[in-house]
Design an enzyme around this catalytic site. Structure first.
Site, PDB file in Angstrom:
ATOM      1  N   GLU A 423     -20.697  17.370  -3.962  1.00 53.39           N
ATOM      2  CA  GLU A 423     -20.919  15.971  -3.550  1.00 53.39           C
ATOM      3  C   GLU A 423     -22.288  15.807  -2.903  1.00 53.39           C
ATOM      4  O   GLU A 423     -22.422  15.295  -1.787  1.00 53.39           O
ATOM      5  CB  GLU A 423     -19.805  15.502  -2.609  1.00 53.39           C
ATOM      6  CG  GLU A 423     -18.451  15.509  -3.288  1.00 53.39           C
ATOM      7  CD  GLU A 423     -17.368  14.753  -2.526  1.00 53.39           C
ATOM      8  OE1 GLU A 423     -17.607  14.332  -1.381  1.00 53.39           O
ATOM      9  OE2 GLU A 423     -16.280  14.577  -3.104  1.00 53.39           O
ATOM     10  N   GLU A 500     -12.163  18.281  -7.570  1.00 54.58           N
ATOM     11  CA  GLU A 500     -11.256  17.968  -6.460  1.00 54.58           C
ATOM     12  C   GLU A 500     -10.285  16.907  -6.925  1.00 54.58           C
ATOM     13  O   GLU A 500     -10.697  15.893  -7.495  1.00 54.58           O
ATOM     14  CB  GLU A 500     -12.020  17.478  -5.219  1.00 54.58           C
ATOM     15  CG  GLU A 500     -12.763  18.606  -4.527  1.00 54.58           C
ATOM     16  CD  GLU A 500     -13.510  18.178  -3.267  1.00 54.58           C
ATOM     17  OE1 GLU A 500     -13.031  17.279  -2.548  1.00 54.58           O
ATOM     18  OE2 GLU A 500     -14.588  18.754  -3.028  1.00 54.58           O
TER      19      GLU A 500
END
Ligand code: GAL
Length: 807
Positions: A423, A500
């Site tokens: 991220e 995720e």
């Protein structure tokens, strides 16, 4: 002469010890654990780097060591609840040691990880500074060592005072292993082999070995390099002709090729390991031997998905942070192995090392146990996530850190993909394109055999500057499962992976009704959480999540319906310290785990087990202690059956079956005390039966050890589970008794826990309150063998005892 005499003589020559001991001892290289006999000071001491400094008053300890986990929880600790709410600061370690004559030898100190900003001195000479708390590094002690027999002093300053520097609990100190490595002046270099298998078929494999030889003699040396392949039993299976090399420069790379017939392949179900044994000779004399693990496997992504040895394999993975619950960050092989065992029983076949380099022994375990690994380098690049995090060191250190990660880890068969970041905020501007190219280039230069990815959040191609770089072999996305169907149109021809999924909240043993209303905590990025439970719990019905996440069922359901995603990594496998979303203090550890911090499965564990394994599963929830008249939702996760029938006190409440896309069955039951029974059936035949009964008052302790035969090595652990039971043996689902552990014999309590995310009790203690009926004690051996007896007592309860044997 009797015919058997020559054989007898040979036996005498070999010695009569068992085969394992009869192996030739490695010549030329001594790798010694360097964990014992350290002195420790919590605090700063400018003079402590000097060899003559008096550390007599410092505490003596054995590494790996994490000083944070020994501390007190406090909301005001600078790491903040997000970092686990434990103390950080500055600490010093010193070790005094003597060496035998080291003439013509090189002596190196190797650290697997120091959190963080370490400075290392030997005899007052600064060896180096390393900011990254997860990276492995070594220093050459040779020029600074004192003559044989005279004391040398290593001093390590660890600075974890700049806070906050992490979005999760980091731990503080020399929390991984340290080794002292002595080699000859001609030796295989640090991380000096690279073994690949460019061709693999059922009939044969080509094993390519690149060996880097370091020559520090100052003169040209002629050596021969012999490379032999050993099978899992240590038997030679093939070898290359010895190569003679002139070593002029400091490092020379020697390529060799071995031909292996009928290779045993490495897979997640049969993780067959070979070893490549390298021997370096000068004349007849062996100057170095070195071993590298080898798993022969192909692991590629293609239009059909991820293929391991040519077979499509769905990646059923979890994310794991590095802490080991009550043991903190202090690495322990058995604690890591236990985590993997629990995950394996759930059907998990892959681990994402979120978001940093792991302990090397964890990768060894994954090689040996058959887990695929995503090895991840960074949680941020130049743009910060926290004021004092690695973004400050990234400009100066990213190249070195990434290179070292790949060099250290590239021989592990378990690693099937590299991740250059999680991220990363540079997704959103053009620096992301430049850095993605640079980082991917670094990885590919050192290992062109594996794909590279980065865990992304932005699913719009024109807004994602990392994907625009066009260098990622696999596009990995976190969350946003509703968008999965659009990915193939948005990124034509690309390969996708869900790095995720879920991020659902659960507290083991706690249930909020009704089970089919999903709590979204918080609702969005702007709203503060105003709802939530006053006791900082989250429901184990898989009905609580943050706005960006999904319930486990929604997340896995989306994976099932979108086969173009090659697999998933659930956020997260185990609960971890820090990031206690959605709650404020005193919450101090995560709610995301499928397994709680103590290692006890939450109910969602059985959802995955029913989907990811073929072993028959029937899991019934919740407990059966409610208020009369209350309507309670009863769930069952099951597989390998057509239907499940539920009975309350012998009366059928109906048979249910999962219609396509369902992952559980539900009965809405007016509560009456007694016994619930679920029966799963296939073609009319009972597959499994489960019962849960209303528990009476707590009466006794049940104490169970995961292992009773231990190694007397000062490291081995037995995990003892306490269950508080009523007189009839039912788990008391809200029991909170304080349980005390008394240990006699050569062992001690290494940590205690109960998995409750808002408990501020210390982990280093010999008592723990049960939470929802359960708690854990971790027993560690000493180096003395013997019988270890642990008695668990609690006021008003019948005690329980467990006996362990340590050898
Ligand atoms: C992701 C992040 C993880 C963890 C997770 C919690 O955004 O990559 O490190 O914070 O959220 O849902």
């Amino acid at each position: 002469m009797p015919r058997f005499l020559p054989f007898l003589l040979l036996l005498l020559l070999l010695g009569t010890r068992p085969a394992a001991d009869a192996k030739p001892r490695p010549a030329g290289r001594v790798v010694a654990e360097f964990n014992k006999g350290w002195k420790f000071l919590l605090g700063d001491e400018a003079q402590a780097k000097e060899a003559a400094f008096n550390d007599a008053s410092w505490r003596q300890l054995t590494l790996p060591h994490d000083w944070s986990i020994e501390g007190k929880f406090d909301e005001k600790n600078p790491a903040k609840p997000e970092g686990g709410g434990l103390p950080t600061g500055i600490g010093w370690y010193r070790k005094t040691f003597t060496l035998p004559a080291t003439k013509d030898k090189r002596v190196y100190i190797e650290f697997d990880g120091v959190y963080q900003h370490s400075d290392v001195w030997v005899n007052g000479h600064l060896l180096g500074h390393r900011p990254n708390g997860y990276i492995s590094f070594r220093y050459d002690l040779t020029p600074h060592l004192r003559p044989a027999g005279q004391p040398n002093v290593l001093a390590v300053r660890v600075d974890n005072s700049a806070q906050p520097n992490s979005r999760w609990y980091s731990g503080s100190g020399i929390y991984r292993n340290v080794r002292l490595v002595t080699t000859n002046a001609v030796a295989v270099d640090h991380w000096g082999t690279f073994v690949t298998t460019p061709q693999i078929s059922a009939a044969a494999a080509t094993v390519a070995v690149q060996t880097q030889l370091r020559n520090t003699t100052g003169t040209t040396q002629q050596v021969t390099l012999e490379t032999v392949l050993l099978d899992a039993q240590g038997k030679e299976v093939t070898r290359d002709l010895p190569t003679t090399v002139q070593l002029h420069d400091s490092v020379t790379t020697v390529p060799q090729k071995l031909h292996l017939s009928n290779p045993h392949l490495w897979s997640v179900t049969q993780p067959y390991l070979y070893r490549v044994k390298t021997t370096v000779r000068r004349g007849k004399k062996v100057v170095d031997t070195y071993e590298t693990p080898l798993g022969v496997r192909t692991a590629v992504f293609g239009p059909q998905g991820f293929l391991l040895n040519g077979q499509v394999l769905r990646i059923q993975g979890v994310n794991q942070h590095h802490d080991l619950g009550a043991l903190g960050a202090a690495f322990n092989v058995r604690a890591a192995e236990r985590q993997l065992e629990i995950l394996r029983a759930m059907g998990c076949n892959a681990i994402r090392m979120s978001h940093n380099p792991p302990a090397p022994e964890l990768l060894d375990l994954c090689d040996r146990m058959g887990f695929l690994v995503m090895d991840e380098a960074f949680d941020m690049w130049q743009k910060k996530k926290n004021g004092k995090d690695y973004h400050l060191d990234f400009p100066q250190w990213h190249r070195r850190d990434l290179e070292d990660l790949v060099l250290r880890d590239r021989n592990h068969p378990s690693i099937f993909i590299w991740s250059i970041g999680n991220e990363i905020r540079e997704q959103f501007d053009s620096t992301g394109t430049r850095l993605a190219k640079e980082l991917t280039g670094i990885v590919k230069r050192l290992d062109s055999t594996r794909p590279v990815t980065s865990a992304l959040t932005e699913q719009e191609p024109d807004k994602n500057f990392i994907s625009q770089a066009g260098v990622l072999d696999v596009l990995s996305f976190n969350y946003k499962h509703a968008e999965y169907p659009k990915l193939p149109q948005r990124f034509p021809g690309q390969i996708f992976l869900a790095t995720e999924t879920a991020a659902a909240f659960e507290t083991r043993g706690h249930y909020d009704l009704p089970s089919d209303s999903v709590r979204v905590w918080p609702l969005d990025g702007k709203t503060k959480l105003t709802t939530g439970n006053p006791d900082f719990t989250a429901s184990s019905y898989d009905n609580a999540r943050p706005y960006w996440g999904a319930t486990h069922e929604a997340a896995w359901g989306a994976l099932k319906q979108n086969p173009h995603l090659t697999g998933t990594f659930v956020w997260s496998g185990f609960d971890y310290l820090g990031e206690p979303l959605p709650y404020p203090w005193p919450a101090r550890s995560s709610y995301f785990g499928v397994i709680d911090l103590a290692g006890f499965p939450k109910d969602a564990y059985y959802l995955y087990q029913s989907e990811w394994t073929t072993q028959p599963v029937l899991h019934l929830l919740p407990h059966w202690n409610w208020r009369p008249g209350q309507t309670v939702d009863v769930w069952a996760y099951y597989n390998q059956a057509d239907e499940v029938e539920l009975f309350l006190n012998g009366k059928s409440l109906g048979t249910k079956e999962k219609v396509p896309n369902d992952l559980h069955v539900l009965w809405r039951v007016p509560y009456a005390p007694g016994t619930l029974q679920a029966v799963s059936r296939k073609a009319g035949q009972t597959v499994l039966t489960r019962t849960i009964s209303t528990a009476g008052p707590a009466a006794k302790i049940e104490l169970t050890a995961d292992r009773t035969k231990l190694q007397a090595d000062g490291k081995d652990l037995s995990f003892l589970t306490v269950r508080v039971l009523d007189a009839a043996g039912n788990l008391v689902p809200d029991a909170a008794n304080l349980v005390k552990f008394a240990v006699s014999g050569p062992g001690s309590v290494a940590g205690v826990d109960n998995g409750y995310q808002a408990s501020l009790e210390p982990f280093k203690a010999d008592s723990r309150k049960a939470y929802n009926g359960m708690c854990l004690a971790i027993i560690q051996t000493t180096e003395k063998g013997g019988t270890i007896t642990i008695q668990a007592t609690a006021e008003g309860l019948a005690p329980a005892t467990v006996t362990l044997t340590s050898r």
